[in-house]
Design a protein around this motif. Structure first.
Motif, PDB file in Angstrom:
ATOM      1  N   LYS A   1      37.942  40.196  28.636  1.00 56.87           N
ATOM      2  CA  LYS A   1      38.144  40.942  29.871  1.00 56.87           C
ATOM      3  C   LYS A   1      37.184  42.128  29.984  1.00 56.87           C
ATOM      4  O   LYS A   1      37.057  42.723  31.055  1.00 56.87           O
TER       5      LYS A   1
ATOM      6  N   LYS B   1      34.201  42.245  32.659  1.00 59.74           N
ATOM      7  CA  LYS B   1      34.390  42.765  34.017  1.00 59.74           C
ATOM      8  C   LYS B   1      34.162  44.267  34.055  1.00 59.74           C
ATOM      9  O   LYS B   1      33.611  44.794  35.013  1.00 59.74           O
TER      10      LYS B   1
ATOM     11  N   VAL C   1      41.391  46.741  36.559  1.00 62.58           N
ATOM     12  CA  VAL C   1      41.335  45.759  35.481  1.00 62.58           C
ATOM     13  C   VAL C   1      42.739  45.575  34.908  1.00 62.58           C
ATOM     14  O   VAL C   1      43.380  46.542  34.514  1.00 62.58           O
TER      15      VAL C   1
ATOM     16  N   LEU D   1      45.097  44.635  32.156  1.00 60.31           N
ATOM     17  CA  LEU D   1      45.180  44.443  30.714  1.00 60.31           C
ATOM     18  C   LEU D   1      46.608  44.707  30.253  1.00 60.31           C
ATOM     19  O   LEU D   1      47.274  45.606  30.781  1.00 60.31           O
TER      20      LEU D   1
ATOM     21  N   GLU E   1      46.286  45.128  24.762  1.00 62.88           N
ATOM     22  CA  GLU E   1      44.869  44.829  24.980  1.00 62.88           C
ATOM     23  C   GLU E   1      44.105  46.110  25.317  1.00 62.88           C
ATOM     24  O   GLU E   1      42.983  46.325  24.853  1.00 62.88           O
TER      25      GLU E   1
END
Length: 246
Positions: A161, A164, A204, A206, A210
């Motif tokens: 991830k 991004k 984002v 998460l 994470e």
């Protein structure tokens, strides 16, 4: 009959209140854990504390029984547990923590990466399970193994991830401006809560764990904060950063 409360009754009532408060706290944490809103680094910290305590007990037992080989393993387990405590605790919790982290990072560079730290905790669990591991040691050992696996797996997801997050390139002046924006307390370091604001602004998604591991991967010097140099490498798409998690 007197309405006055006896000292014993007062103590029992106070103890009951404390037990109720502890029970509520445990229940709240259990619900948080079930919902996935728990700190994976806190689990590693607790595991390190338990590992240290258990290794001290078993060290004394093995030394008393003249089982020197097992006693030596206990010493290694204590050292690994102490390293976990230093790496995962808050910056000012342990005296000389910054210096100790620097020594660990210099001599055991693998723990600078999320995957490497996961493998490190796997070794910690293996040490605890080696020898004549009793039930207590087995619980702690398997727990540390689980934490190690979680670091590796969630670290890989976080790394995927991260692409991004680094999809845009900015000038050095823009990066410094962004750093100042998220360094809300002016400490010249972005702390985890401030980092979460960055993730929110970038939209984002998460998981909490994470986000923790992504933050850990950027904190190269392990000082529980992202300084300007680390922030610049992140936004400059530095190839060096890709080695932080993998």
């Amino acid at each position: 009959m007197s309405n006055e409360t006896s000292p014993l009754h007062a103590k029992l009532e106070a103890a009951q209140n404390k037990a109720d408060e502890a029970g509520k706290a445990i229940s709240a944490y259990a619900r948080s854990f079930a919902n996935g809103n728990f700190s994976i680094r806190m689990l590693a910290l607790v595991g390190g504390v338990l590992l240290c305590l258990d290794s001290l007990v078993t060290f004394a037992e093995n030394l008393y029984n003249l089982e020197i080989n097992h006693a030596v393993i206990d010493m290694y387990a204590f050292a690994v547990g102490f390293a976990a405590i230093v790496m995962e605790s808050m910056q000012e919790t342990i005296p000389y923590a910054t210096k100790i982290r620097a020594i660990i990072g210099k001599n055991l560079g693998i723990v600078r990466t999320v995957t490497g730290r996961g493998l490190f905790y796997g070794v910690a669990g293996s040490l605890e399970l080696s020898g004549n591991a009793g039930f207590r040691s087995q619980v702690i050992g398997y727990s540390m193994l689980a934490v190690g696996v979680a670091y590796v797996v969630l670290g890989r997801f976080a790394h995927g991830k991260m692409v991004k997050l680094r999809s845009q390139k900015f000038s050095e002046a823009k990066i410094k401006s962004m750093f100042s924006k998220y360094d809300q307390d002016g400490s010249e370091s972005i702390e985890f809560e401030e980092f979460k604001n960055l993730l929110t602004d970038l939209e984002v998604e998460l998981k909490p764990q994470e986000a923790e591991l992504l933050y850990l991967s950027l904190d190269k010097d392990m000082n529980r904060g992202i300084n300007l140099e680390e922030f610049q490498k992140f936004y400059a798409n530095s190839p060096e950063l890709d080695t932080f998690i993998i």
